[in-house]
Design a protein around this motif. Sequence first.
Motif, PDB file in Angstrom:
ATOM      1  N   ALA A   1      40.188  41.758  40.326  1.00 14.09           N
ATOM      2  CA  ALA A   1      41.472  41.898  39.627  1.00 14.09           C
ATOM      3  C   ALA A   1      41.586  43.240  38.909  1.00 14.09           C
ATOM      4  CB  ALA A   1      41.643  40.768  38.622  1.00 14.09           C
ATOM      5  N   ASP A   2      40.479  44.004  38.882  1.00 14.90           N
ATOM      6  CA  ASP A   2      40.434  45.280  38.157  1.00 14.90           C
ATOM      7  C   ASP A   2      40.758  45.071  36.685  1.00 14.90           C
ATOM      8  OD1 ASP A   2      39.909  48.020  38.009  1.00 14.90           O
ATOM      9  OD2 ASP A   2      42.031  48.541  38.223  1.00 14.90           O
ATOM     10  N   VAL A   3      40.095  44.049  36.129  1.00 11.96           N
ATOM     11  CA  VAL A   3      40.288  43.662  34.729  1.00 11.96           C
ATOM     12  C   VAL A   3      38.913  43.650  34.065  1.00 11.96           C
ATOM     13  CG1 VAL A   3      40.886  41.702  33.245  1.00 11.96           C
ATOM     14  CG2 VAL A   3      42.373  42.302  35.159  1.00 11.96           C
ATOM     15  N   HIS A   4      38.847  44.015  32.798  1.00 12.45           N
ATOM     16  CA  HIS A   4      37.580  43.945  32.075  1.00 12.45           C
ATOM     17  C   HIS A   4      36.996  42.540  32.184  1.00 12.45           C
ATOM     18  CE1 HIS A   4      36.965  47.799  30.286  1.00 12.45           C
ATOM     19  NE2 HIS A   4      38.133  47.819  29.662  1.00 12.45           N
ATOM     20  N   ARG A   5      35.711  42.474  32.476  1.00 11.82           N
ATOM     21  CA  ARG A   5      35.060  41.169  32.593  1.00 11.82           C
ATOM     22  C   ARG A   5      35.191  40.354  31.312  1.00 11.82           C
ATOM     23  NH1 ARG A   5      29.542  43.434  35.513  1.00 11.82           N
ATOM     24  NH2 ARG A   5      30.542  44.046  37.479  1.00 11.82           N
ATOM     25  N   ALA A   6      35.162  41.037  30.173  1.00  5.77           N
ATOM     26  CA  ALA A   6      35.266  40.322  28.902  1.00  5.77           C
ATOM     27  C   ALA A   6      36.559  39.529  28.794  1.00  5.77           C
ATOM     28  CB  ALA A   6      35.162  41.303  27.741  1.00  5.77           C
ATOM     29  N   LEU A   7      37.625  40.022  29.440  1.00  4.15           N
ATOM     30  CA  LEU A   7      38.913  39.341  29.326  1.00  4.15           C
ATOM     31  C   LEU A   7      38.912  37.992  30.029  1.00  4.15           C
ATOM     32  CD1 LEU A   7      41.461  42.276  29.760  1.00  4.15           C
ATOM     33  CD2 LEU A   7      40.809  41.088  27.661  1.00  4.15           C
ATOM     34  N   VAL A   8      38.105  37.850  31.068  1.00  5.80           N
ATOM     35  CA  VAL A   8      38.046  36.555  31.753  1.00  5.80           C
ATOM     36  C   VAL A   8      37.568  35.499  30.766  1.00  5.80           C
ATOM     37  CG1 VAL A   8      37.235  35.332  33.782  1.00  5.80           C
ATOM     38  CG2 VAL A   8      37.377  37.814  33.823  1.00  5.80           C
ATOM     39  N   TYR A   9      36.516  35.802  30.029  1.00  9.66           N
ATOM     40  CA  TYR A   9      35.995  34.859  29.037  1.00  9.66           C
ATOM     41  C   TYR A   9      36.952  34.732  27.852  1.00  9.66           C
ATOM     42  CZ  TYR A   9      31.644  35.363  31.645  1.00  9.66           C
ATOM     43  OH  TYR A   9      30.696  35.373  32.633  1.00  9.66           O
ATOM     44  N   HIS A  10      37.561  35.845  27.485  1.00 11.75           N
ATOM     45  CA  HIS A  10      38.481  35.839  26.343  1.00 11.75           C
ATOM     46  C   HIS A  10      39.683  34.935  26.606  1.00 11.75           C
ATOM     47  CE1 HIS A  10      40.383  37.434  22.734  1.00 11.75           C
ATOM     48  NE2 HIS A  10      41.481  37.701  23.431  1.00 11.75           N
ATOM     49  N   TYR A  11      40.208  34.974  27.832  1.00 10.97           N
ATOM     50  CA  TYR A  11      41.407  34.204  28.152  1.00 10.97           C
ATOM     51  C   TYR A  11      41.105  32.801  28.677  1.00 10.97           C
ATOM     52  CZ  TYR A  11      44.125  38.557  27.764  1.00 10.97           C
ATOM     53  OH  TYR A  11      44.725  39.706  27.319  1.00 10.97           O
ATOM     54  N   PHE A  12      40.014  32.664  29.414  1.00 10.06           N
ATOM     55  CA  PHE A  12      39.755  31.378  30.071  1.00 10.06           C
ATOM     56  C   PHE A  12      38.481  30.678  29.607  1.00 10.06           C
ATOM     57  CE2 PHE A  12      42.475  33.677  33.106  1.00 10.06           C
ATOM     58  CZ  PHE A  12      43.479  32.737  33.268  1.00 10.06           C
ATOM     59  N   GLY A  13      37.481  31.405  29.190  1.00  9.32           N
ATOM     60  CA  GLY A  13      36.273  30.775  28.660  1.00  9.32           C
ATOM     61  C   GLY A  13      35.245  30.371  29.682  1.00  9.32           C
ATOM     62  N   SER A  14      35.698  29.972  30.870  1.00  7.97           N
ATOM     63  CA  SER A  14      34.761  29.527  31.902  1.00  7.97           C
ATOM     64  C   SER A  14      35.420  29.621  33.270  1.00  7.97           C
ATOM     65  CB  SER A  14      34.335  28.079  31.653  1.00  7.97           C
ATOM     66  OG  SER A  14      35.425  27.187  31.865  1.00  7.97           O
ATOM     67  N   ARG A  15      34.598  29.582  34.292  1.00  8.50           N
ATOM     68  CA  ARG A  15      35.116  29.580  35.662  1.00  8.50           C
ATOM     69  C   ARG A  15      35.994  28.367  35.890  1.00  8.50           C
ATOM     70  NH1 ARG A  15      32.138  28.297  41.326  1.00  8.50           N
ATOM     71  NH2 ARG A  15      31.986  26.307  40.291  1.00  8.50           N
ATOM     72  N   GLN A  16      35.576  27.225  35.353  1.00  2.81           N
ATOM     73  CA  GLN A  16      36.341  26.003  35.559  1.00  2.81           C
ATOM     74  C   GLN A  16      37.738  26.115  34.968  1.00  2.81           C
ATOM     75  OE1 GLN A  16      35.237  22.011  33.753  1.00  2.81           O
ATOM     76  NE2 GLN A  16      34.524  21.710  35.843  1.00  2.81           N
TER      77      GLN A  16
END
Length: 203
Positions: free
Chosen positions: A56-71
Amino acid sequence: MPDPAADGPDPGKGRRGRPAQSRAATEQLLVDAAVDLLRERGVLDGMNLREIADLADVHRALVYHYFGSRQELLRAAAKREIARPRDEVPGEADMDTAEWLTTSLGASLRYREAIRLIVLLVLDHDRTVRTLTTRRATMGRLDPEPAVDDPAALYAVYASMSYGFGLLSERFADELGIEPEDLEHRFLDVASRMFAAVATDTP
């Protein structure tokens, strides 16, 4: 347990420090990336959040910041796919039970991404994901029908066909040596006859 985002880039910045898009736009990019990886690799490849963020060309930290987990990310992707508007079927109200179920089954196969996401979440032991996503509409049609002896069981059969064929149709076609579109047509023809056998309002 350390917070994966604690030492990461500022959530207000994009990759390489450029201004980030809105949260909604970034979440959309991440959901799109998750669906793209799922389409490319299948349900059990073990995609991880770092790969999704990179795609997605997005900072990896934002995935956890917005969603918290893969699930949570996959749940958001499934919710989006399930919520896609369904195509209206002309003459639906005048169809007998077998024709309506067959038409609905064919329409459900156009939402294979939702099927894959739901199956992945179920295999990931997500107890919150709904597998019977059209239950209200389908049971609302079948329950009042005196032509159907066991609406719940019939719906379970219908849903099983939708999930099974939606998930495995390409593999079935390959192993049977049949073109996928031809197999889908034949599958729906057989399904129609099966539905007609349990629906007495079918001519």
